[in-house]
Design a protein around this motif. Structure first.
Motif, short mmCIF file in Angstrom:
data_model
loop_
_atom_site.label_atom_id
_atom_site.label_comp_id
_atom_site.label_asym_id
_atom_site.label_seq_id
_atom_site.Cartn_x
_atom_site.Cartn_y
_atom_site.Cartn_z
N SER A 280 2.24 17.21 -17.97
CA SER A 280 1.49 16.21 -17.21
C SER A 280 1.96 14.83 -17.65
O SER A 280 2.59 14.67 -18.70
CB SER A 280 -0.02 16.36 -17.42
N LEU A 281 1.62 13.83 -16.84
CA LEU A 281 2.12 12.48 -17.05
C LEU A 281 1.63 11.92 -18.38
O LEU A 281 0.44 12.00 -18.71
CB LEU A 281 1.66 11.58 -15.89
N ASP A 282 2.55 11.36 -19.15
CA ASP A 282 2.24 10.75 -20.44
C ASP A 282 1.63 9.37 -20.21
O ASP A 282 0.48 9.11 -20.55
CB ASP A 282 3.52 10.69 -21.28
N VAL A 283 2.42 8.47 -19.66
CA VAL A 283 1.94 7.15 -19.25
C VAL A 283 2.49 6.90 -17.85
O VAL A 283 3.52 7.44 -17.48
CB VAL A 283 2.41 6.03 -20.21
N PHE A 284 1.79 6.07 -17.06
CA PHE A 284 2.30 5.79 -15.73
C PHE A 284 3.63 5.05 -15.88
O PHE A 284 3.71 4.06 -16.60
CB PHE A 284 1.31 4.94 -14.92
N LYS B 59 0.55 16.74 -9.46
CA LYS B 59 -0.36 16.27 -8.43
C LYS B 59 -0.28 14.75 -8.33
O LYS B 59 0.09 14.05 -9.27
CB LYS B 59 -1.79 16.70 -8.76
N GLU B 60 -0.69 14.26 -7.16
CA GLU B 60 -0.60 12.81 -6.93
C GLU B 60 -1.51 12.05 -7.88
O GLU B 60 -2.67 12.39 -8.08
CB GLU B 60 -0.99 12.49 -5.49
N LYS B 61 -0.95 11.00 -8.46
CA LYS B 61 -1.71 10.07 -9.28
C LYS B 61 -1.46 8.67 -8.72
O LYS B 61 -0.31 8.24 -8.58
CB LYS B 61 -1.31 10.14 -10.75
N ASP B 62 -2.53 7.97 -8.38
CA ASP B 62 -2.45 6.66 -7.74
C ASP B 62 -2.67 5.53 -8.75
O ASP B 62 -3.56 5.62 -9.61
CB ASP B 62 -3.50 6.54 -6.64
N ARG B 63 -1.88 4.49 -8.60
CA ARG B 63 -2.13 3.28 -9.38
C ARG B 63 -3.25 2.48 -8.72
O ARG B 63 -3.45 2.54 -7.50
CB ARG B 63 -0.88 2.40 -9.43
N ARG B 64 -3.95 1.71 -9.51
CA ARG B 64 -4.97 0.84 -8.95
C ARG B 64 -4.32 -0.29 -8.16
O ARG B 64 -3.23 -0.78 -8.53
CB ARG B 64 -5.85 0.26 -10.05
N PRO B 65 -4.93 -0.72 -7.06
CA PRO B 65 -4.32 -1.77 -6.23
C PRO B 65 -3.98 -3.03 -7.01
O PRO B 65 -2.92 -3.64 -6.78
CB PRO B 65 -5.40 -2.04 -5.17
N GLU C 94 11.92 -9.30 -1.17
CA GLU C 94 11.70 -8.02 -0.50
C GLU C 94 11.22 -6.99 -1.52
O GLU C 94 11.75 -6.91 -2.63
CB GLU C 94 12.99 -7.53 0.16
N VAL C 95 10.22 -6.21 -1.11
CA VAL C 95 9.68 -5.15 -1.96
C VAL C 95 9.50 -3.90 -1.12
O VAL C 95 9.07 -3.98 0.05
CB VAL C 95 8.33 -5.59 -2.60
N THR C 96 9.84 -2.75 -1.69
CA THR C 96 9.59 -1.46 -1.04
C THR C 96 8.56 -0.69 -1.85
O THR C 96 8.78 -0.41 -3.04
CB THR C 96 10.88 -0.63 -0.92
N LEU C 97 7.44 -0.36 -1.24
CA LEU C 97 6.40 0.44 -1.88
C LEU C 97 6.82 1.89 -1.85
O LEU C 97 7.23 2.41 -0.81
CB LEU C 97 5.07 0.25 -1.15
N LEU C 98 6.72 2.56 -2.98
CA LEU C 98 7.37 3.85 -3.16
C LEU C 98 6.38 4.91 -3.62
O LEU C 98 5.57 4.68 -4.51
CB LEU C 98 8.49 3.71 -4.20
N GLY C 99 6.46 6.09 -3.00
CA GLY C 99 5.66 7.23 -3.43
C GLY C 99 6.15 8.49 -2.74
O GLY C 99 6.86 8.42 -1.74
N GLN C 100 5.78 9.65 -3.27
CA GLN C 100 6.17 10.89 -2.61
C GLN C 100 5.50 10.99 -1.24
O GLN C 100 6.06 11.57 -0.31
CB GLN C 100 5.76 12.10 -3.46
N ASN C 101 4.32 10.43 -1.11
CA ASN C 101 3.59 10.42 0.16
C ASN C 101 2.74 9.16 0.17
O ASN C 101 1.55 9.20 -0.17
CB ASN C 101 2.74 11.68 0.29
N VAL D 256 2.66 8.58 -8.07
CA VAL D 256 3.63 9.61 -8.44
C VAL D 256 3.01 10.96 -8.15
O VAL D 256 1.79 11.12 -8.13
CB VAL D 256 4.05 9.51 -9.92
N GLY D 257 3.86 11.95 -7.91
CA GLY D 257 3.37 13.28 -7.62
C GLY D 257 3.00 13.47 -6.16
O GLY D 257 3.08 12.55 -5.35
N CYS D 258 2.60 14.69 -5.80
CA CYS D 258 2.33 15.03 -4.41
C CYS D 258 1.34 16.18 -4.35
O CYS D 258 1.43 17.14 -5.12
CB CYS D 258 3.64 15.42 -3.71
N ASN D 259 0.38 16.08 -3.41
CA ASN D 259 -0.62 17.13 -3.24
C ASN D 259 -0.29 18.10 -2.12
O ASN D 259 -1.07 19.02 -1.84
CB ASN D 259 -2.00 16.50 -2.96
N ASN D 260 0.84 17.91 -1.44
CA ASN D 260 1.23 18.80 -0.35
C ASN D 260 1.83 20.09 -0.91
O ASN D 260 2.24 20.15 -2.07
CB ASN D 260 2.20 18.10 0.59
#
Length: 516
Positions: free
Chosen positions: A150-154, A191-197, A214-221, A174-178
């Motif tokens: 499991s994730l150590d630190v984000f 499993k998906e873990k979300d950062r706080r906004p 320019e910034v690209t927001l990145l995630g598995q989903n 990071v991660g994905c629930n699909n």
């Protein structure tokens, strides 16, 4: 999980080069998706924080492989590269090799059995352990294997060495629930873990403060963002919040899932000026039967409906996709359904893949695995169709005035054509010339030009006069000048505020545009 193996490394305990005054050099080699590219930036940041310096083309003291496990040829690439390095390491006492990423998470001990000259193996959940594992391997003269479940630190809390000053990736989850039957990513990234906004927006603001536009927001989903803290509209709110950041001119995101793509996200895209008219929407298959077998929880009608809604709000949006050909049990009728959806979708570009059987995925055990010859023939038909559509869609750009953000990468024929390259707002690749007597742009600057020619995979703008060419020098271009001056110790001509400031490199690798 942490294990040690005997290592063939030699040299003194703390300084195998024999010269403590000479910093050790590193190189990170990346395979796979945008998430891996961004993880590699963190690996580089960790190494530089630990005192390593980039090898810059020379043979590195430490070579790190950040691996992918999605496709079969990823294994072949890794072991082929490791084999090439074996004699080089044997001839260079003190050299170290590390393997991380998805394939390391999956294969674990197998890597050290197949390539016992590797010094460290680490997984997707403990990127931050890399410098310590290298130190431990050198100190103990034993290969180190450390795989966390499991994730150590984000990862975004780790130091990051970004590759470009004008654009950057920002992970929102990071991660994905699909449970897609062809995909091994959830098993490897969890499993998906979300950062706080607030954390995400603070990182975006820091990038902008250092010159990025320019910034690209990145995630598995990305569009399921917020599921962990119970806000189903969190992603659309995040897009709108990015629109409030002064100096941030272009916002992109990848990749969403059609099943979770909601109208509030479409509205946020259309109503937030700095969110670009570009969308990557993975189709995977146009056959409802195959989509069921893939456990993709949408059907072709819903997919096409999403595209209709996006284009109703953003008529000039460029839409790209992912498609898998030859999934187990795919019939000719199923494949024809995919061709039909592709024809209707009018994708600007498509990333097409032949199905690759991956151990550990449910699809690997499905009956009716298709012969290679059948898959290849269908793949060629699909790419021919998509190439035609891409050429037709690009032809519609002729005569349009477009704003292009100049990149550091040029086309293969740039020396012959004297063209520079960049990306339009809809992410199309544009090669352009600077009229005689007009000022030349820097990477990160923006030019406005008229499209004069089009091909399937790029556009061309050759202004007839200086009046048809407009240059807007940007903060990102200034940051590029500062970074160039810092790297060579010579102030760049025209650099604003170069003295006394260190630019932060921001990573946004150019995306491939070919469909094969």
């Amino acid at each position: 999980m942490s294990l040690t193996y005997p290592s063939p490394a030699t040299g003194t305990e703390n300084d195998p080069t024999g010269d403590a005054a000479v910093p050790r050099t590193y190189q990170v080699r990346t395979f796979g998706c945008q998430m891996n590219v961004h993880d590699s930036e963190r690996m580089a940041g960790m190494l530089e924080a630990a005192g390593y310096v980039p090898a810059d083309g020379a043979q590195a003291d430490v070579v790190v492989f950040n691996t992918c496990a999605v496709r079969e040829n990823a294994d072949n690439k890794l072991y082929g590269n490791l084999g090439q390095l074996a004699p080089i390491k044997a001839a260079n006492p003190g050299m170290q090799i590390a393997v991380g990423g998805c394939l390391a998470q999956k294969d674990r001990e197998t890597i050290l059995k197949k390539a016992p000259w590797v010094d460290a193996v680490f997984g997707t959940h403990n990127v931050g352990a890399l410098p310590a594992l290298l130190d431990r391997a050198r100190h103990n003269n034993e290969a180190q294997l450390e795989i966390l479940e499991s994730l150590d630190v984000f990862p975004s809390t780790l130091p990051t060495k970004r590759d470009s000053v004008y654009s950057g990736w920002v992970s929102i989850s990071v991660g994905c629930n699909n449970t897609c039957t062809f995909c091994i990513v959830p098993a490897l990234r969890g499993k998906e873990k979300d950062r706080r906004p607030g954390e995400i927006l603070a990182e975006v603001q820091a990038l902008v403060d250092d010159g990025a536009i320019e910034v690209t927001l990145l995630g598995q989903n990305v569009n399921s963002y917020g599921v962990e803290f119970g806000d189903r509209q969190a992603f659309s709110k995040l897009l709108r919040a990015c629109g409030e950041i002064p100096g941030l001119e272009r916002v992109r995101f990848t990749s969403p899932h059609p099943a979770a793509f909601t109208d509030d996200v479409i509205d946020a895209m259309a109503e937030t000026p700095n969110v670009m008219p570009q969308l990557h929407m993975p189709l995977q298959s146009g056959s409802d039967k195959v989509l069921r077998d893939m456990k993709r929880s949408y059907r072709s009608a819903k997919f096409l409906g999403i595209l209709d809604k996006v284009r109703a709000k953003m008529p000039h949006a460029a839409i790209s996709t992912d498609i898998i050909v030859g999934f187990p049990g795919e019939t000719e009728e199923d494949f024809q359904a995919t061709l039909d959806v592709v024809e209707k979708s009018r994708f600007a570009t498509a990333f097409t893949f032949q199905y690759s059987k991956r151990p550990g995925t449910p699809a690997a055990d499905l009956p009716d695995q298709l012969p290679k010859a059948v898959v290849q023939e269908r793949f060629e038909r699909l790419t021919a169709l998509q190439d035609r559509i891409a050429a037709e869609e690009n032809a519609k750009q002729l005569g349009r005035r477009v704003e292009v953000m100049v990149t550091a990468q040029s086309g293969r024929k740039s020396e012959e054509t004297h063209r520079l390259s960049g990306r339009s707002q809809d992410q199309r690749l544009v090669h352009f010339t600077v009229p005689e007597g007009a000022p030349a742009p820097r990477p990160g600057d923006l030019v406005t030009v008229t499209i004069t020619a089009a091909a399937a995979f790029h556009l061309v703008a050759d202004p007839a006069t200086a009046a048809d060419y407009s240059l807007r020098r940007s903060r990102a271009g200034d940051a590029w000048d500062r970074a160039q001056a810092d790297s060579c110790g010579v102030p760049a001509p025209g650099a604003a505020g170069a003295a006394g400031r260190t630019g932060v490199s921001l990573g946004m690798p150019s995306l491939p545009v070919r469909s094969r």
